[in-house]
Design a protein around this motif. Sequence first.
Motif, PDB file in Angstrom:
ATOM      1  N   PRO A 199       0.809  -1.225   0.000  1.00 45.11           N
ATOM      2  CA  PRO A 199       0.000   0.000   0.000  1.00 45.11           C
ATOM      3  C   PRO A 199       0.842   1.275   0.000  1.00 45.11           C
ATOM      4  O   PRO A 199       0.347   2.337  -0.369  1.00 45.11           O
ATOM      5  N   ALA A 200       2.117   1.159   0.404  1.00 42.77           N
ATOM      6  CA  ALA A 200       3.000   2.338   0.452  1.00 42.77           C
ATOM      7  C   ALA A 200       3.602   2.681  -0.907  1.00 42.77           C
ATOM      8  O   ALA A 200       4.294   3.686  -1.026  1.00 42.77           O
ATOM      9  N   LEU A 201       3.345   1.854  -1.931  1.00 41.61           N
ATOM     10  CA  LEU A 201       3.888   2.127  -3.265  1.00 41.61           C
ATOM     11  C   LEU A 201       3.433   3.506  -3.741  1.00 41.61           C
ATOM     12  O   LEU A 201       2.243   3.814  -3.725  1.00 41.61           O
ATOM     13  N   SER A 202       4.396   4.326  -4.199  1.00 38.70           N
ATOM     14  CA  SER A 202       4.034   5.688  -4.621  1.00 38.70           C
ATOM     15  C   SER A 202       3.775   5.793  -6.113  1.00 38.70           C
ATOM     16  O   SER A 202       3.007   6.659  -6.544  1.00 38.70           O
ATOM     17  N   ALA A 203       4.399   4.912  -6.929  1.00 34.37           N
ATOM     18  CA  ALA A 203       4.216   5.046  -8.375  1.00 34.37           C
ATOM     19  C   ALA A 203       4.552   3.745  -9.090  1.00 34.37           C
ATOM     20  O   ALA A 203       5.391   2.960  -8.645  1.00 34.37           O
ATOM     21  N   LEU A 204       3.869   3.534 -10.210  1.00 32.28           N
ATOM     22  CA  LEU A 204       4.179   2.467 -11.156  1.00 32.28           C
ATOM     23  C   LEU A 204       4.682   3.125 -12.426  1.00 32.28           C
ATOM     24  O   LEU A 204       4.044   4.037 -12.959  1.00 32.28           O
ATOM     25  N   VAL A 205       5.827   2.666 -12.936  1.00 33.27           N
ATOM     26  CA  VAL A 205       6.428   3.206 -14.154  1.00 33.27           C
ATOM     27  C   VAL A 205       6.370   2.132 -15.226  1.00 33.27           C
ATOM     28  O   VAL A 205       6.891   1.026 -15.036  1.00 33.27           O
ATOM     29  N   LEU A 206       5.725   2.448 -16.355  1.00 30.35           N
ATOM     30  CA  LEU A 206       5.536   1.481 -17.436  1.00 30.35           C
ATOM     31  C   LEU A 206       6.300   1.935 -18.674  1.00 30.35           C
ATOM     32  O   LEU A 206       5.981   2.968 -19.260  1.00 30.35           O
ATOM     33  N   THR A 207       7.294   1.163 -19.085  1.00 29.43           N
ATOM     34  CA  THR A 207       8.039   1.474 -20.300  1.00 29.43           C
ATOM     35  C   THR A 207       7.450   0.694 -21.471  1.00 29.43           C
ATOM     36  O   THR A 207       6.888  -0.385 -21.299  1.00 29.43           O
ATOM     37  N   ASP A 208       7.610   1.258 -22.672  1.00 28.02           N
ATOM     38  CA  ASP A 208       7.039   0.615 -23.863  1.00 28.02           C
ATOM     39  C   ASP A 208       7.863   0.972 -25.090  1.00 28.02           C
ATOM     40  O   ASP A 208       7.375   1.571 -26.041  1.00 28.02           O
ATOM     41  N   GLY A 209       9.140   0.606 -25.068  1.00 30.43           N
ATOM     42  CA  GLY A 209      10.008   0.861 -26.201  1.00 30.43           C
ATOM     43  C   GLY A 209      10.138   2.344 -26.487  1.00 30.43           C
ATOM     44  O   GLY A 209      10.432   3.145 -25.598  1.00 30.43           O
ATOM     45  N   ALA A 210       9.898   2.728 -27.746  1.00 29.29           N
ATOM     46  CA  ALA A 210      10.039   4.123 -28.154  1.00 29.29           C
ATOM     47  C   ALA A 210       8.810   4.962 -27.818  1.00 29.29           C
ATOM     48  O   ALA A 210       8.821   6.180 -28.015  1.00 29.29           O
ATOM     49  N   ARG A 211       7.755   4.331 -27.300  1.00 26.51           N
ATOM     50  CA  ARG A 211       6.556   5.070 -26.929  1.00 26.51           C
ATOM     51  C   ARG A 211       6.734   5.719 -25.558  1.00 26.51           C
ATOM     52  O   ARG A 211       7.612   5.316 -24.792  1.00 26.51           O
ATOM     53  N   PRO A 212       5.906   6.716 -25.235  1.00 26.52           N
ATOM     54  CA  PRO A 212       6.070   7.416 -23.950  1.00 26.52           C
ATOM     55  C   PRO A 212       6.038   6.467 -22.757  1.00 26.52           C
ATOM     56  O   PRO A 212       5.311   5.468 -22.757  1.00 26.52           O
ATOM     57  N   VAL A 213       6.847   6.790 -21.756  1.00 26.22           N
ATOM     58  CA  VAL A 213       6.831   6.055 -20.492  1.00 26.22           C
ATOM     59  C   VAL A 213       5.656   6.573 -19.672  1.00 26.22           C
ATOM     60  O   VAL A 213       5.483   7.778 -19.507  1.00 26.22           O
ATOM     61  N   GLU A 214       4.846   5.668 -19.147  1.00 20.10           N
ATOM     62  CA  GLU A 214       3.681   6.072 -18.367  1.00 20.10           C
ATOM     63  C   GLU A 214       3.989   5.983 -16.880  1.00 20.10           C
ATOM     64  O   GLU A 214       4.595   5.014 -16.416  1.00 20.10           O
ATOM     65  N   VAL A 215       3.581   7.015 -16.150  1.00 19.34           N
ATOM     66  CA  VAL A 215       3.730   7.061 -14.702  1.00 19.34           C
ATOM     67  C   VAL A 215       2.336   7.040 -14.096  1.00 19.34           C
ATOM     68  O   VAL A 215       1.508   7.905 -14.386  1.00 19.34           O
TER      69      VAL A 215
END
Length: 286
Positions: free
Chosen positions: A191-207
């Motif tokens: 529950p203390a997780l502050s963020a998930l970072v999703l990479t997708d190659g050359a596409r934008p990284v989602e936070v």
Amino acid sequence: MAHVLVAGSINVDRLWRLAGPLAAGGRVTHGGTELRIGGGGFGTGATLLALGHHVTLVTTLSTDDAGRACLEALSRLRFDVRHVRLTEAPTIPLEIFIDPSGERTILAPATTEARRLTALPPATVDMAYVNVRRAEPGLLAELAGRTRVVAQVPLEAGEHRPAEILVASASDHAFPSGEGALRQARQIGSPALSALVLTDGARPVEVCDDAGRSGVPVAPLTRPTDTTGAGDVFAAGLIDGLLRGAPAVAAVRRGNEIAARFLADRRAFWHDPVLSLSPVLRAEPR
């Protein structure tokens, strides 16, 4: 600058540079092979060293010639290798096929993928990075209780990664859109997780965080010759940003910046330690 504990794999990569893309039923020529050190522990740790940080490495290496060659190369790069565990199991290379566009396909032996993280040093560190498939229950919760943790989302179902930030690749994981992504990530982390970072190659990284879901553009590049390790380098840049006090989105921008520099010229960070090994590495243990 800072002291980072890195728990991740050190592999011997056997690179095959292909004349064309892999395709079912096809036939592709290659321009020869090359052995070099790879693995998530190496890529992230070596980049952190290049950025000026101190890195304590937790990994497993064989006592055979290939394992000793890796250990010597890591020492030359100034990794703290006092907590590297040694095993009699032989080194089995990862086969990495690189097509003309720079994209890679990895063929990993099942024995390598079965490793489990069983112990961590009690060292006082500024941050820890965890990139392992499996870990003993409770081990990472104890780590998260004493330092900041960035971790890769595990490939194995049922594994937990208590962390401040979780990182995942879209090619490995599918997260729901909207608030569901952060909710699912907190089930994997805490529950203390502050963020998930999703990479997708050359596409934008989602936070994904409590403020919502935002995209951080990736700088356009001329076609790289080798994308192997780019995700590990991104993680190092992200960690560097966090250590400098940046919030998640700004730290992702730092990760993108470092990954772009790496893809433009991977030798700007380190000279890939090429392993000159006279024995022929086996594809599988006997």
